[in-house]
Design a protein around this motif. Structure first.
Motif, PDB file in Angstrom:
ATOM      1  N   GLY A 142       0.833  -1.194   0.000  1.00  0.00           N
ATOM      2  CA  GLY A 142       0.000   0.000   0.000  1.00  0.00           C
ATOM      3  C   GLY A 142       0.873   1.252   0.000  1.00  0.00           C
ATOM      4  N   ILE A 143       0.274   2.362  -0.428  1.00  0.00           N
ATOM      5  CA  ILE A 143       1.040   3.605  -0.536  1.00  0.00           C
ATOM      6  C   ILE A 143       0.304   4.733   0.179  1.00  0.00           C
ATOM      7  N   VAL A 144       1.052   5.527   0.964  1.00  0.00           N
ATOM      8  CA  VAL A 144       0.474   6.705   1.631  1.00  0.00           C
ATOM      9  C   VAL A 144       1.220   7.943   1.159  1.00  0.00           C
ATOM     10  N   LEU A 145       0.464   8.959   0.783  1.00  0.00           N
ATOM     11  CA  LEU A 145       1.056  10.200   0.277  1.00  0.00           C
ATOM     12  C   LEU A 145       0.781  11.331   1.265  1.00  0.00           C
ATOM     13  N   ILE A 146       1.844  11.856   1.867  1.00  0.00           N
ATOM     14  CA  ILE A 146       1.708  12.924   2.863  1.00  0.00           C
ATOM     15  C   ILE A 146       2.088  14.258   2.241  1.00  0.00           C
ATOM     16  N   SER A 147       1.156  15.183   2.288  1.00  0.00           N
ATOM     17  CA  SER A 147       1.466  16.547   1.836  1.00  0.00           C
ATOM     18  C   SER A 147       0.965  17.538   2.869  1.00  0.00           C
ATOM     19  N   HIS A 148       1.524  18.754   2.863  1.00  0.00           N
ATOM     20  CA  HIS A 148       0.976  19.837   3.671  1.00  0.00           C
ATOM     21  C   HIS A 148      -0.447  20.172   3.220  1.00  0.00           C
ATOM     22  N   SER A 149      -0.716  19.896   1.949  1.00  0.00           N
ATOM     23  CA  SER A 149      -1.992  20.269   1.353  1.00  0.00           C
ATOM     24  C   SER A 149      -2.852  19.033   1.159  1.00  0.00           C
ATOM     25  N   PRO A 191      -4.308   9.192   0.523  1.00  0.00           N
ATOM     26  CA  PRO A 191      -3.745  10.525   0.768  1.00  0.00           C
ATOM     27  C   PRO A 191      -3.845  10.879   2.252  1.00  0.00           C
ATOM     28  N   ALA A 192      -2.840  11.600   2.768  1.00  0.00           N
ATOM     29  CA  ALA A 192      -2.900  12.109   4.143  1.00  0.00           C
ATOM     30  C   ALA A 192      -2.329  13.522   4.102  1.00  0.00           C
ATOM     31  N   GLY A 193      -3.167  14.447   3.675  1.00  0.00           N
ATOM     32  CA  GLY A 193      -2.708  15.831   3.527  1.00  0.00           C
ATOM     33  C   GLY A 193      -3.385  16.760   4.511  1.00  0.00           C
ATOM     34  N   GLY A 194      -2.678  17.812   4.895  1.00  0.00           N
ATOM     35  CA  GLY A 194      -3.242  18.844   5.754  1.00  0.00           C
ATOM     36  C   GLY A 194      -3.311  18.423   7.212  1.00  0.00           C
ATOM     37  N   THR A 195      -3.733  19.354   8.051  1.00  0.00           N
ATOM     38  CA  THR A 195      -3.895  19.067   9.477  1.00  0.00           C
ATOM     39  C   THR A 195      -5.270  18.450   9.711  1.00  0.00           C
ATOM     40  N   ASP A 196      -5.522  18.022  10.944  1.00  0.00           N
ATOM     41  CA  ASP A 196      -6.811  17.354  11.180  1.00  0.00           C
ATOM     42  C   ASP A 196      -7.991  18.321  11.142  1.00  0.00           C
ATOM     43  N   ASP A 197      -7.737  19.637  11.115  1.00  0.00           N
ATOM     44  CA  ASP A 197      -8.849  20.558  10.897  1.00  0.00           C
ATOM     45  C   ASP A 197      -8.830  21.125   9.470  1.00  0.00           C
ATOM     46  N   GLY A 198      -8.061  20.476   8.610  1.00  0.00           N
ATOM     47  CA  GLY A 198      -8.134  20.810   7.184  1.00  0.00           C
ATOM     48  C   GLY A 198      -7.245  21.959   6.748  1.00  0.00           C
ATOM     49  N   SER A 199      -6.434  22.513   7.653  1.00  0.00           N
ATOM     50  CA  SER A 199      -5.573  23.599   7.193  1.00  0.00           C
ATOM     51  C   SER A 199      -4.216  23.051   6.732  1.00  0.00           C
ATOM     52  N   MET A 200      -3.358  23.951   6.286  1.00  0.00           N
ATOM     53  CA  MET A 200      -2.074  23.586   5.698  1.00  0.00           C
ATOM     54  C   MET A 200      -1.147  23.056   6.795  1.00  0.00           C
ATOM     55  N   GLY A 201      -0.595  21.884   6.586  1.00  0.00           N
ATOM     56  CA  GLY A 201       0.285  21.284   7.594  1.00  0.00           C
ATOM     57  C   GLY A 201       0.169  19.770   7.540  1.00  0.00           C
ATOM     58  N   THR A 202       0.644  19.107   8.588  1.00  0.00           N
ATOM     59  CA  THR A 202       0.546  17.651   8.603  1.00  0.00           C
ATOM     60  C   THR A 202       0.013  17.182   9.950  1.00  0.00           C
ATOM     61  N   SER A 203      -0.651  16.042   9.933  1.00  0.00           N
ATOM     62  CA  SER A 203      -1.251  15.478  11.143  1.00  0.00           C
ATOM     63  C   SER A 203      -0.805  14.035  11.311  1.00  0.00           C
ATOM     64  N   ILE A 204      -0.163  13.755  12.426  1.00  0.00           N
ATOM     65  CA  ILE A 204       0.306  12.387  12.669  1.00  0.00           C
ATOM     66  C   ILE A 204      -0.879  11.431  12.800  1.00  0.00           C
TER      67      ILE A 204
END
Lengths: 208, 142
Positions: free
Chosen positions: B15-22, B45-58
């Protein structure tokens, strides 16, 4: 003086207060050379750390720092989240329950090592390491000389501030600011600025 | 359980996971890699923070990794900066026994995602898929 559970909680709460009070300044610094979100990000992460501690009070100072670190990693959103978060978790794992000045000194050293290892930043890359490393060195030196926690924390905060000032002429070699090349010169590093708050908070909560 | 053309069991694909700020960029990159690789590969895809803004969420990344795993492990690609730091932090947390095998790819985000997805669609193992993504650095455009 003992760095016990209550003092550890007070430290995290005080960092959150200082970050909240300086959100605008951190954001302004980060707007100059970064992506302008350091203040808001760290405020969100520290709020999560404070909330996690309030929800269920940990039993040991080490667990306080681990819980705070987890909150920071989970909610910060920017690079400072994993960096400070991993740092606090490493500090928590290293922290011994007796909570004397040597235990705290070792925990701070573990925190620095975790930040350096995760971020891969070196001295004079214009990052938080430029404030954190001299702060830990000053803490260790003062702790060895006086064995007084507050004296060591004040020395650490002063060294962090000097480290922050020393980032101004540096050219960034990490993060977004590194794309700016020579244009990153002439600004304080926002991560070094937030590191100053972490050590100032430690000085505050060890004052009595 | 899927099966191959000759009737034998198919080994679980990577499987593949793609992490972006967006979040939008992660979704679009996943969509493009899926279009080029075919439907057999699970790409999350795993992009953005958990509230949907720019960033990353573990937390978002951790969920995506578990969803992407079907037993063959997961290759994670990061766009830049805090994506990399957050992914490395997650890796340290995934040390329990039932955690999926996870590798971080030191690869260009989109090119690496496409290369990894195409190789994963052939049933290649995690190591091979990771190498394919990392070789994407050497694919010149001009």
């Amino acid at each position: 003086m003992i760095f016990d559970t209550q003092r550890a909680i007070a430290w995290i709460n005080r960092i959150a207060e200082l970050v909240r009070a300086d959100v605008e300044r951190l954001t302004t610094l980060d707007t100059a050379i970064g992506d302008g979100d350091h203040g808001a990000n760290l405020d969100r992460g520290m709020t999560a750390a404070v909330d996690a501690l309030a929800e269920k009070e940990p039993e040991t100072p080490g667990k306080v720092l681990i819980t705070a670190g987890r909150g920071l990693v989970s909610k910060t959103g920017g690079a400072s989240g994993p960096l400070y978060g991993s740092g606090f978790r490493a500090a928590g794992k290293a922290m011994r329950d007796e909570g004397d000045v040597v235990a705290l000194s070792d925990a701070l050293e573990a925190m620095l090592r975790a930040i350096e290892e995760l971020g891969g930043a070196h001295h004079e890359d214009k990052t938080m390491v430029d404030a954190f490393a001299p702060a830990v060195a000053a803490f260790q030196q003062a702790a060895g000389a006086t064995a007084d926690m507050h004296t060591a924390a004040v020395a650490a905060a002063e060294a962090a501030e000097a480290g922050l000032a020393a980032t101004v002429p540096l050219q960034a070699r990490k993060g977004r600011a590194s794309y700016l090349g020579p244009r990153s010169v002439g600004h304080e590093d926002p991560g070094a600025a937030s590191t100053v708050l972490i050590f100032r908070a430690l000085a505050d909560v060890t004052a009595e | 359980m899927s099966s191959s053309a000759n009737g034998g069991p198919t080994p679980p694909s990577v499987g593949i996971v793609l992490i972006s700020h967006s979040a939008a960029l992660a979704r679009a990159a996943a969509e493009m890699a899926a279009a080029l690789a075919g439907p057999e590969v699970t790409i999350r895809p795993a992009g953005g923070t958990d509230d949907g803004s720019m960033g990353t969420s573990i937390d978002l990344i951790g969920t995506a990794v578990r969803e992407a795993d079907s037993g063959g492990g997961v290759l994670v690609l990061m766009d830049m900066g805090s994506s990399v730091l957050t992914a490395k932090t997650l890796l340290e947390d995934l040390d329990d026994d039932d955690a999926p095998a996870v590798r971080l790819a030191d690869a260009p985000f989109l090119e690496g995602a496409v290369a990894a997805a195409v190789l994963a669609s052939t049933g290649a193992d995690l190591q091979t898929v990771a190498e394919s993504a990392e070789q994407a650095w050497s694919m010149r455009k001009l």
